[in-house]
Motif scaffolding. Sequence first.
Motif, PDB file in Angstrom:
ATOM      1  N   LEU A 101       0.865  -1.172   0.000  1.00 47.91           N
ATOM      2  CA  LEU A 101       0.000   0.000   0.000  1.00 47.91           C
ATOM      3  C   LEU A 101       0.906   1.228   0.000  1.00 47.91           C
ATOM      4  CD1 LEU A 101      -2.642   1.615   0.416  1.00 47.91           C
ATOM      5  CD2 LEU A 101      -2.388   1.193   2.867  1.00 47.91           C
ATOM      6  N   LEU A 102       0.841   2.011  -1.050  1.00 49.27           N
ATOM      7  CA  LEU A 102       1.662   3.214  -1.173  1.00 49.27           C
ATOM      8  C   LEU A 102       0.800   4.432  -0.904  1.00 49.27           C
ATOM      9  CD1 LEU A 102       4.241   4.755  -1.980  1.00 49.27           C
ATOM     10  CD2 LEU A 102       3.502   4.543  -4.377  1.00 49.27           C
ATOM     11  N   LEU A 103       1.167   5.186   0.134  1.00 48.81           N
ATOM     12  CA  LEU A 103       0.483   6.432   0.455  1.00 48.81           C
ATOM     13  C   LEU A 103       1.331   7.615   0.007  1.00 48.81           C
ATOM     14  CD1 LEU A 103      -0.914   5.891   4.087  1.00 48.81           C
ATOM     15  CD2 LEU A 103      -2.207   5.893   1.958  1.00 48.81           C
ATOM     16  N   GLU A 104       0.687   8.598  -0.595  1.00 52.41           N
ATOM     17  CA  GLU A 104       1.350   9.844  -0.977  1.00 52.41           C
ATOM     18  C   GLU A 104       0.376  10.986  -0.744  1.00 52.41           C
ATOM     19  OE1 GLU A 104       4.416   9.330  -4.441  1.00 52.41           O
ATOM     20  OE2 GLU A 104       2.567   8.322  -5.059  1.00 52.41           O
ATOM     21  N   HIS A 105       0.829  11.967   0.057  1.00 46.07           N
ATOM     22  CA  HIS A 105       0.008  13.142   0.358  1.00 46.07           C
ATOM     23  C   HIS A 105      -1.348  12.747   0.951  1.00 46.07           C
ATOM     24  CE1 HIS A 105       3.038  15.352  -1.831  1.00 46.07           C
ATOM     25  NE2 HIS A 105       2.806  14.636  -2.911  1.00 46.07           N
ATOM     26  N   GLY A 106      -1.336  11.707   1.780  1.00 47.20           N
ATOM     27  CA  GLY A 106      -2.553  11.302   2.465  1.00 47.20           C
ATOM     28  C   GLY A 106      -3.539  10.515   1.630  1.00 47.20           C
ATOM     29  N   ARG A 107      -3.159  10.152   0.432  1.00 48.87           N
ATOM     30  CA  ARG A 107      -4.036   9.387  -0.463  1.00 48.87           C
ATOM     31  C   ARG A 107      -3.402   8.048  -0.845  1.00 48.87           C
ATOM     32  NH1 ARG A 107      -8.195  11.639  -3.424  1.00 48.87           N
ATOM     33  NH2 ARG A 107      -8.738  13.795  -2.907  1.00 48.87           N
ATOM     34  N   VAL A 108      -4.239   7.088  -1.190  1.00 44.17           N
ATOM     35  CA  VAL A 108      -3.746   5.800  -1.671  1.00 44.17           C
ATOM     36  C   VAL A 108      -3.293   5.974  -3.108  1.00 44.17           C
ATOM     37  CG1 VAL A 108      -4.321   3.400  -2.185  1.00 44.17           C
ATOM     38  CG2 VAL A 108      -5.261   4.494  -0.129  1.00 44.17           C
ATOM     39  N   SER A 109      -1.972   5.856  -3.323  1.00 41.48           N
ATOM     40  CA  SER A 109      -1.407   5.988  -4.657  1.00 41.48           C
ATOM     41  C   SER A 109      -1.385   4.641  -5.379  1.00 41.48           C
ATOM     42  CB  SER A 109       0.009   6.560  -4.570  1.00 41.48           C
ATOM     43  OG  SER A 109       0.604   6.654  -5.832  1.00 41.48           O
ATOM     44  N   TYR A 110      -1.211   3.575  -4.593  1.00 42.39           N
ATOM     45  CA  TYR A 110      -1.204   2.223  -5.157  1.00 42.39           C
ATOM     46  C   TYR A 110      -1.539   1.229  -4.056  1.00 42.39           C
ATOM     47  CZ  TYR A 110       0.497  -2.229  -7.023  1.00 42.39           C
ATOM     48  OH  TYR A 110       0.583  -3.533  -7.428  1.00 42.39           O
ATOM     49  N   PHE A 111      -2.324   0.218  -4.395  1.00 36.94           N
ATOM     50  CA  PHE A 111      -2.540  -0.909  -3.497  1.00 36.94           C
ATOM     51  C   PHE A 111      -2.735  -2.163  -4.340  1.00 36.94           C
ATOM     52  CE2 PHE A 111      -5.458  -3.589  -0.830  1.00 36.94           C
ATOM     53  CZ  PHE A 111      -4.463  -4.027   0.031  1.00 36.94           C
ATOM     54  N   GLY A 112      -1.805  -3.099  -4.174  1.00 36.88           N
ATOM     55  CA  GLY A 112      -1.909  -4.328  -4.946  1.00 36.88           C
ATOM     56  C   GLY A 112      -0.683  -5.199  -4.764  1.00 36.88           C
ATOM     57  N   ASN A 113      -0.509  -6.128  -5.680  1.00 40.25           N
ATOM     58  CA  ASN A 113       0.598  -7.076  -5.632  1.00 40.25           C
ATOM     59  C   ASN A 113       1.936  -6.352  -5.594  1.00 40.25           C
ATOM     60  OD1 ASN A 113       2.695  -8.943  -6.847  1.00 40.25           O
ATOM     61  ND2 ASN A 113       0.974 -10.358  -6.634  1.00 40.25           N
ATOM     62  N   LYS A 114       2.820  -6.809  -4.708  1.00 41.16           N
ATOM     63  CA  LYS A 114       4.119  -6.118  -4.556  1.00 41.16           C
ATOM     64  C   LYS A 114       4.958  -6.176  -5.823  1.00 41.16           C
ATOM     65  CE  LYS A 114       6.789 -10.078  -2.978  1.00 41.16           C
ATOM     66  NZ  LYS A 114       7.554 -10.699  -1.887  1.00 41.16           N
ATOM     67  N   ASP A 115       4.841  -7.275  -6.588  1.00 45.82           N
ATOM     68  CA  ASP A 115       5.702  -7.455  -7.753  1.00 45.82           C
ATOM     69  C   ASP A 115       5.496  -6.385  -8.813  1.00 45.82           C
ATOM     70  OD1 ASP A 115       6.764  -9.729  -6.594  1.00 45.82           O
ATOM     71  OD2 ASP A 115       5.261 -11.058  -7.490  1.00 45.82           O
ATOM     72  N   GLN A 116       4.321  -5.742  -8.802  1.00 42.23           N
ATOM     73  CA  GLN A 116       4.017  -4.754  -9.827  1.00 42.23           C
ATOM     74  C   GLN A 116       4.573  -3.370  -9.508  1.00 42.23           C
ATOM     75  OE1 GLN A 116      -0.168  -4.769 -10.859  1.00 42.23           O
ATOM     76  NE2 GLN A 116      -0.301  -6.985 -10.704  1.00 42.23           N
ATOM     77  N   ILE A 117       5.093  -3.187  -8.278  1.00 44.44           N
ATOM     78  CA  ILE A 117       5.550  -1.851  -7.906  1.00 44.44           C
ATOM     79  C   ILE A 117       6.889  -1.830  -7.178  1.00 44.44           C
ATOM     80  CG2 ILE A 117       4.403  -1.756  -5.647  1.00 44.44           C
ATOM     81  CD1 ILE A 117       3.677   1.180  -6.324  1.00 44.44           C
ATOM     82  N   ILE A 118       7.345  -2.967  -6.673  1.00 45.95           N
ATOM     83  CA  ILE A 118       8.528  -2.949  -5.802  1.00 45.95           C
ATOM     84  C   ILE A 118       9.768  -2.436  -6.522  1.00 45.95           C
ATOM     85  CG2 ILE A 118       9.197  -5.362  -6.216  1.00 45.95           C
ATOM     86  CD1 ILE A 118       9.885  -5.428  -3.155  1.00 45.95           C
ATOM     87  N   ASP A 119       9.947  -2.792  -7.795  1.00 46.76           N
ATOM     88  CA  ASP A 119      11.114  -2.285  -8.531  1.00 46.76           C
ATOM     89  C   ASP A 119      11.059  -0.765  -8.664  1.00 46.76           C
ATOM     90  OD1 ASP A 119      12.163  -4.792  -8.818  1.00 46.76           O
ATOM     91  OD2 ASP A 119      11.363  -5.113 -10.831  1.00 46.76           O
ATOM     92  N   GLN A 120       9.869  -0.251  -8.865  1.00 43.27           N
ATOM     93  CA  GLN A 120       9.684   1.204  -8.979  1.00 43.27           C
ATOM     94  C   GLN A 120      10.060   1.885  -7.666  1.00 43.27           C
ATOM     95  OE1 GLN A 120       5.718   2.365 -10.161  1.00 43.27           O
ATOM     96  NE2 GLN A 120       5.928   4.388  -9.198  1.00 43.27           N
ATOM     97  N   LEU A 121       9.682   1.282  -6.538  1.00 41.00           N
ATOM     98  CA  LEU A 121      10.007   1.860  -5.238  1.00 41.00           C
ATOM     99  C   LEU A 121      11.504   1.827  -4.978  1.00 41.00           C
ATOM    100  CD1 LEU A 121       7.181   0.417  -2.948  1.00 41.00           C
ATOM    101  CD2 LEU A 121       7.280   2.642  -4.070  1.00 41.00           C
TER     102      LEU A 121
END
Length: 239
Positions: free
Chosen positions: A202-222
Amino acid sequence: MLILKDICFARNGKIILDNVNLTININDYVAITGPNGSGKSTLAKIIMGLELPDSGQILFDDTDITKYSIDERSKLGIAFAFQNPVKFKGITVRDLLNLSAKKTLTNENICDILATVGLCANEYSDRELNTSLSGGEMKRIEIAGIILKQNKLTIFDEPEAGIDLWSFNNLINIFNKQKEKNNTTLIITHQEKILKVVDKILLLEHGRVSYFGNKDQIIDQLIKADCEIKGGNFYDCCR
């Protein structure tokens, strides 16, 4: 199941959570991450009842718990591990574990649970939960108590903060074991190693949900996120 509907929270004129909508399913293993000030700890505190939202609704197992107290939520099976565990003068490690288990544990039981978090019962079971214990020791003892409670939902607020390398590696092992038990778990973290343990991010940015889902789809980006901006990185890139 945990459902958050249109959760808003502000303090001193600053919006901290802005219409957060979220559904956490049974057995979800989630890391909550994002830049400093994005609302991670506030969200966790609202789920536990340490803070109440200005508006919105919280449902847990089809029960509206929006206005429930901390004790009421605890009785439903929600637990919270603080970033800085509370210390209690006069209460021993054995006392805490007995309270967590809601029964008197045998020495063997205490030895087993403390061994799980990398502590020796002979050295710790009769020690007081006071300033003689380090932050890493307190965190491991708190986690031992939480494991004993067998909660439906457990929230960890930056469990890696302030602990040494050995304690951190042991913490990863604990989270791997907890994952095998299929407990619903939320972990607020910036640490890449913990992000790799969970199933969802779950990625929060500025108090909003920016992303919520499978880690594999975003972990490299993080991991590739801009680590040079102090306080704005998603995890500690200078580890």
